[in-house]
Design an enzyme around this catalytic site. Structure first.
Site: not given
Length: 331
Positions: A58, A220
């Site tokens: 991320h 995700h």
């Protein structure tokens, strides 16, 4: 799969080494972990430590927000996998400078469980620890990895606000109260043009045709709420802003901060086109944001897509915290 890596199994360790070598003025590696902490953590004396983290992939979250005015430490798990309790525990211990530690946790089952375990371990050592679980994603009520809404890009606003408060000497109980007040006012929703590819998996998390998009995806590659043919930017903005309006009830008499976030593979050119359309759509509601950020702040490796976060500014102090100067890699 084409990626600039060496061994897929060593991606996180090598990434951490690279970050700490390039930016030693901001961060350093906590020994025997993939967690990182402020290089100047001694300046945190008599201030609450702010710790966050989660699975890698991320970036720049979360290590990019370590530094004066934001996070004290961040814990990097394996790609899309929660960091282990022992690593989180080490970050908590080193972040405590006499006033306790506050944890910012994204709402994923593994993160919540492991951060809570680390919190219990630290409290056994006499460290005062409090926390907030971020659930800003309004796309779906429950997902593959959560009970309740997911924690996504709005988490960065929480890093900024709580980090500024801590730097100004706000105590642990007051930071907890501030976090609880801010959280319900943060809404985020995303759209994806393509999925992320986890290095050790080697293929995208889902498949979209060349002319398809998916609304409401998670960071995700979790599924969203609708798949359809791609639209111009204006159409995407109407969909995402419309969903936030349903949840947040946008009002011309209120103040708002916005975060337009690239998911990893979306060029800034496209992000600014989207931003222009967001501003025009808000103007039709007689709303002009009082704070805005555009860029890659909470990505999903190489996902093509964008997320929109809106924070309703209920208290002028929140805006002061958003504008508070920081020394970090990524803000």
């Amino acid at each position: 799969m084409k990626k600039i890596i060496n061994d897929p199994a060593n991606v996180v360790e090598e990434m951490v080494r690279g970050m700490t070598k390039v930016y030693p003025q901001y961060i350093k590696k906590i020994p025997n972990t993939t967690a990182m902490i402020r290089s100047d953590e001694k300046s945190m004396k008599n201030k609450v430590g702010i710790v966050s983290g989660g699975g890698s992939g991320h970036e720049p979250a979360h290590a990019g927000y370590i530094g004066k005015g934001m996070l004290t430490a961040a814990v990097a798990g394996q790609v899309f996998t929660s960091p282990t309790p022992d690593q989180i525990y080490e970050a908590i211990k080193l972040s405590d400078h006499g006033k306790g530690v506050f944890l910012i946790i994204k709402n994923y089952s593994g993160d919540v469980m492991n951060f809570e375990m680390a919190k219990d371990m630290a409290e056994m050592d006499g460290i005062k620890v409090k926390s907030i679980v971020i659930d800003d994603d309004i796309a779906v009520e429950n997902s593959l990895y959560t009970q309740g809404r997911r924690g996504v890009a709005g988490t960065v606003f929480m890093h900024k606000i709580l980090g500024a408060a801590a730097d100004q000497g706000v105590n642990l109980d007051e930071i907890e109260e501030l976090a609880q007040k801010v959280l319900p006012h943060i809404n985020t929703i995303a759209v994806a043009l393509s999925a992320a590819t986890v290095p050790e998996v080697g293929k995208p998390g889902f498949e979209l045709a060349d002319d398809e998009i998916e609304y409401g995806v998670g960071i995700h590659s979790e599924p969203g709420y609708r798949r359809e043919k791609i639209k111009p930017s204006k159409g995407l903005v109407k969909e995402l802003l419309g969903k936030i309006d349903e949840s947040l009830h946008l009002d011309a008499n209120k103040k708002y901060a916005i975060l337009i976030n690239g998911m990893g593979a979306t060029p800034l050119m496209e992000q600014f086109i989207f931003s222009n359309d967001v501003y025009e759509e808000l103007a039709e509601r007689n709303i002009k944001p009082v704070f805005a950020k555009v860029g890659n702040y909470m990505t999903s490796i190489d996902m093509a897509g964008i997320s929109l976060t809106i924070l309703e500014i209920e208290d002028e102090k929140w805006l002061e915290y958003l504008n508070y100067p920081v020394k970090t890699i990524a803000w």
